[in-house]
Design a protein around this motif. Structure first.
Motif, PDB file in Angstrom:
ATOM      1  N   PRO A  26       0.591  -1.108  -0.032  1.00 12.45           N
ATOM      2  CA  PRO A  26      -0.096  -0.001   0.040  1.00 12.45           C
ATOM      3  C   PRO A  26       0.918   1.346  -0.264  1.00 12.45           C
ATOM      4  O   PRO A  26       0.815   1.954   0.906  1.00 12.45           O
ATOM      5  CB  PRO A  26      -0.824  -0.035   1.416  1.00 12.45           C
ATOM      6  N   MET A  27       1.619   1.519  -0.900  1.00 12.49           N
ATOM      7  CA  MET A  27       2.506   2.670  -1.221  1.00 12.49           C
ATOM      8  C   MET A  27       2.368   3.290  -2.617  1.00 12.49           C
ATOM      9  O   MET A  27       1.987   2.446  -3.549  1.00 12.49           O
ATOM     10  CB  MET A  27       3.958   2.289  -0.955  1.00 12.49           C
ATOM     11  N   ILE A  28       2.530   4.387  -2.900  1.00 17.01           N
ATOM     12  CA  ILE A  28       2.376   5.080  -3.978  1.00 17.01           C
ATOM     13  C   ILE A  28       3.873   5.053  -4.730  1.00 17.01           C
ATOM     14  O   ILE A  28       4.841   5.394  -3.994  1.00 17.01           O
ATOM     15  CB  ILE A  28       1.901   6.566  -3.760  1.00 17.01           C
ATOM     16  N   GLY A  29       4.023   4.804  -5.757  1.00 18.90           N
ATOM     17  CA  GLY A  29       5.484   4.928  -6.700  1.00 18.90           C
ATOM     18  C   GLY A  29       5.763   3.575  -7.035  1.00 18.90           C
ATOM     19  O   GLY A  29       6.089   2.629  -5.998  1.00 18.90           O
ATOM     20  N   VAL A  30       5.938   3.310  -8.204  1.00 10.47           N
ATOM     21  CA  VAL A  30       6.232   1.975  -8.809  1.00 10.47           C
ATOM     22  C   VAL A  30       7.654   1.645  -8.183  1.00 10.47           C
ATOM     23  O   VAL A  30       8.228   0.461  -8.120  1.00 10.47           O
ATOM     24  CB  VAL A  30       6.413   2.183 -10.219  1.00 10.47           C
TER      25      VAL A  30
END
Length: 497
Positions: A295-299
């Motif tokens: 659950p994190m933003i950013g590939v």
């Protein structure tokens, strides 16, 4: 502890001092005379700005019982016993480890180094080790935790504290029942021996790009200083996507590699998908293949997750524990941290993100990441550090901001003694020479944040870059309390209802 035992830890012959001196009781060690107290051993470090020998009298007045240094300068004397060593900073670390009982030897210790990704990888590793059942402490840019999970702040801007403080925190971890620790090891900490004496069990290498050249002098020296962590560890976790990794292969007795970009590696990711809720991907590893949700933003956080998983697996985590641990990760303060107004529906406010990105590559990554999930305009508010902090990155930061965002606001970021306008002019020059005009400067950071958040529309994204979780802002000689998340919340609250 008797001075004799500490002298032995420094490999000094017993004959170098009298029996009376060697029988002195030492209670702590410090290189800061203002921190000396009765029973202190004062280490006179020759720094870039001052020679610690100039403060021997102050240390003595505060109760120091002996001095360690590389040799008394001409014209400087002391009544205190003087122990001469070849490297005062190395001695400071060795003395701190000895006085605190070498606490890292009682812990499973993972070190994390690299230019970007250190903090996120450190927090992920800590979380995965806890998910595997290990009581784990943490030392990172965002602060430090004992095994109780409560975040505490350092009193100054150290990615890693000085050796006496670091060893003291490790000792606290042991006393509170910790079984493992994760340490974010900056290039400064490695070059200045702050983490010397730590008994590493594994080291994670994220990647290397230009940074801190004001201190290291060259990219080659920067690499050499960071490489010290790999040299000191029995097990290395290396990013196969980083070109510098080829020069790290075979240094540690054992190693694994990881890749988020499809390169041959022991730990790989495939089928990466990003949504508003986070990341989904497949993991291919020595533990087998399994699906992962983060659950994190950013590939780019896929790479951080792979490095953390590889280290946690080395310390005993199973595939099931890694899978469950990633899914329950709560994020890192100031690292792609989403800030919202709780009194308004999401569709009635812009998305505001607080992130520590403060180098051109990390800012580029952050903005490209947010671009893919931004419906409207992408805004960025950022500055660049003053003082002697690599001035050559100011113009590139301005160019990246103007190129990757729709609206760029240049502002203050710890400008210290450097005139703020000089920094803003350099950032504007970078944007202008890149052929862009979508920028403006607002020197006061609070005003800059309130302008961007106030002007942004629902569907827009506002990235507040550079400060992240830091709790102070440095203006010339003044250091003021600062909380970027609270500033974002206040700016959202001021928007028209």
């Amino acid at each position: 502890m008797k001075l004799a035992a500490l002298a032995a830890a420094l490999n000094l012959p017993a004959s170098s001092q009298s029996p009376e001196v060697l029988s002195l009781e030492v209670t702590d060690v410090t290189h800061n005379a203002a921190w000396a107290q009765p029973g202190s051993l004062f280490v006179a470090v020759r720094g870039a700005r001052a020679d610690g020998h100039s403060f021997i009298q102050q240390a003595e007045e505060r109760g120091a019982v002996a001095v360690v240094g590389e040799g008394l300068p001409a014209g400087v004397g002391t009544r205190l016993p003087y122990l001469q060593v070849p490297d005062a900073r190395a001695a400071l670390a060795d003395l701190a480890a000895e006085l605190h009982g070498h606490p890292s030897r009682e812990l499973k210790v993972v070190g994390v180094t690299g230019t970007d990704g250190k903090t996120t990888t450190s927090w992920l590793t800590r979380h995965l080790l806890r998910a595997a059942g290990l009581r784990t402490g943490l030392l990172s840019t965002a602060g430090y935790e004992l095994s109780d999970g409560r975040l505490r702040q350092f009193p100054a801007h150290f990615t890693t504290p000085e050796a006496p403080q670091l060893q003291g925190i490790l000792q606290e971890m042991v006393q509170e029942g910790a079984q493992a620790a994760v340490l974010e090891a900056s290039s400064h900490a490695l070059a200045l021996h702050r983490v010397r004496g730590v008994a590493w069990d594994a080291a994670i290498w994220t990647h290397l790009t230009r940074e801190h050249l004001d201190f290291h002098g060259s990219v080659e020296q920067y690499f050499a200083d960071k490489r010290r962590l790999i040299e000191a560890s029995p097990f290395a976790v290396l990013n196969a996507d980083d070109p510098w990794t080829e020069r790290l292969r075979g240094i540690a007795p054992a190693e694994v590699t990881y890749s988020a970009e499809g390169r041959p590696a022991d730990w790989q990711a495939s089928g990466v998908q990003e949504s508003g809720q986070g990341l989904q991907f497949q993991v291919h590893s020595p533990l087998g293949d399994f699906s992962a949700t983060l659950p994190m933003i950013g590939v780019f956080n896929v790479a951080n997750a792979l490095g953390a998983m590889a280290a946690a697996a080395q310390l005993g985590a199973t595939a099931e524990q890694l899978q469950a641990g990633l899914a329950s990760f709560g994020g890192v303060p100031g690292r792609m941290q989403l800030v919202r107004d709780p009194d308004l529906p999401s569709e009635q406010q812009p998305r505001v993100i607080v992130d520590f990105a403060h180098t051109p590559p990390s800012l580029d990554k952050a903005l490209h990441t947010l671009r893919s999930t931004t419906e409207g305009q992408l805004w960025v508010v950022l500055g660049s550090a003053g003082g002697n902090r690599d001035p050559l990155k100011r113009a590139p930061l301005g160019e990246v901001a103007a190129r990757c965002a729709d609206q760029a606001i240049f502002t203050e970021e710890d400008h210290r003694h450097t005139p703020l306008q000089d920094i803003l002019d350099e950032m504007e020059r970078g944007a202008h020479e890149g052929g862009f005009s979508n920028y403006r400067s607002i020197g006061n950071r609070q005003e800059a944040i309130r302008f961007a958040v106030g002007q942004a529309q629902p569907g827009d994204t506002v990235l507040l870059a550079g400060k992240g979780p830091e709790d102070t802002l440095e203006r010339d000689t003044e250091t003021i309390p600062w909380n970027e998340t609270e500033e974002a919340e206040a700016a959202l609250a001021l928007r028209p209802r």
